[in-house]
Write an enzyme that holds these catalytic residues in place. Sequence first.
Site, PDB file in Angstrom:
ATOM      1  N   ASP A  47       0.877  -1.208  -0.040  1.00  0.00           N
ATOM      2  CA  ASP A  47      -0.028  -0.098   0.039  1.00  0.00           C
ATOM      3  C   ASP A  47       0.811   1.138  -0.045  1.00  0.00           C
ATOM      4  OD1 ASP A  47      -2.927   1.142   0.932  1.00  0.00           O
ATOM      5  OD2 ASP A  47      -1.277   2.339   1.533  1.00  0.00           O
ATOM      6  N   TYR A  52       2.995  10.037  -0.564  1.00  0.00           N
ATOM      7  CA  TYR A  52       4.157   9.522   0.387  1.00  0.00           C
ATOM      8  C   TYR A  52       5.201   9.541  -0.711  1.00  0.00           C
ATOM      9  CZ  TYR A  52       0.441   6.687   2.458  1.00  0.00           C
ATOM     10  OH  TYR A  52      -0.768   6.085   3.143  1.00  0.00           O
ATOM     11  N   LYS A  77      -3.111   5.865  -3.792  1.00  0.00           N
ATOM     12  CA  LYS A  77      -4.159   6.721  -3.522  1.00  0.00           C
ATOM     13  C   LYS A  77      -3.893   8.132  -4.008  1.00  0.00           C
ATOM     14  CE  LYS A  77      -3.603   4.980   1.006  1.00  0.00           C
ATOM     15  NZ  LYS A  77      -2.035   4.587   0.914  1.00  0.00           N
ATOM     16  N   HIS A 110      -7.882   9.587  -1.552  1.00  0.00           N
ATOM     17  CA  HIS A 110      -7.169   9.699  -0.207  1.00  0.00           C
ATOM     18  C   HIS A 110      -7.855  10.332   0.782  1.00  0.00           C
ATOM     19  CE1 HIS A 110      -2.561   9.489   1.404  1.00  0.00           C
ATOM     20  NE2 HIS A 110      -3.450   8.989   2.435  1.00  0.00           N
TER      21      HIS A 110
END
Length: 299
Positions: A47, A52, A77, A110
């Site tokens: 994931d 990120y 996401k 998200h």
Amino acid sequence: MANDMMYVTLSNGVKMPQLGYGVYQVTQDECERCVADALAVGYRHIDTAQSYFNEEQVGAAVAKSGVDRSEIFLTTKVWLEHYGEGATRASVEESLRKLKTDYLDLVLLHQPFGDAYGAWRDLVGLYKEGKVRAIGISNFYVDRMVEFCEFNDVLPMVNQMERHPFNQNTELQEWEEKYGIVPEAWAPFGEGRGGLFENPVLAQIGAAHGKSTAQVMLRWNLQRGVVVIPKSVHRERMEQNLDVFDFELTVDEMARIAALDTKTSNFFSHTDPKMVQWFAQIVEERKTNHDCRKDRKNW
């Protein structure tokens, strides 16, 4: 260990490993090594997220792993700055490039803010084209989730939310079940805040099974039908987090953990107006200064 994996079946029939490896807050320098370790010890569900800033490192690790792509369940996401028809599609296509794959197993919105409806229409299109096997949402509290389900023809298949013994989101899970949405947990350990790892109830239950409090927390969520994506940068902890399929919590133990619920986030509330402003501010900053991505912690 991988052969003992538990699976959930999404509303469209796609099977999803119930325990995965999350890379939130894993730095770019460490991410490729960490994902390689996770795959090596048996994880088959990874994931990540656009926010990120480590999709490329995840993609590199998957490509070099020697594990067939069809055996890996890969999630990313879409971040807020990419919400809206056209923009969301373009961002997912960029994620596909970074992740070195021609399809994704799951793509989530998200956050519940901004043009989520426009973004969802793009995800539905990608889903119908087969570029994405399943689509879902993240951080949609029960009222926002119900609204989203009632005003969209294609329903989310997953809702990723904070879920740990101190914030169990039981009402949300009841409504997810009504709409056929699989619950997923981010921060399944609550980052240890509030003394979760030292909690005496969890410690006593763990001692009874020869397991750590972390393993008890994962097993508890698994038995509730919740998908979990614990994160660690240490291989031995990755192995421990995967070693939760050889014991089962009793009805009494599940009830004792249920009693720990404070119904309060360990982090922040998406219903706090100041937090909503914060998210909006991040979007504006990124529009004018892409360099801020490297300096800011992203949720």
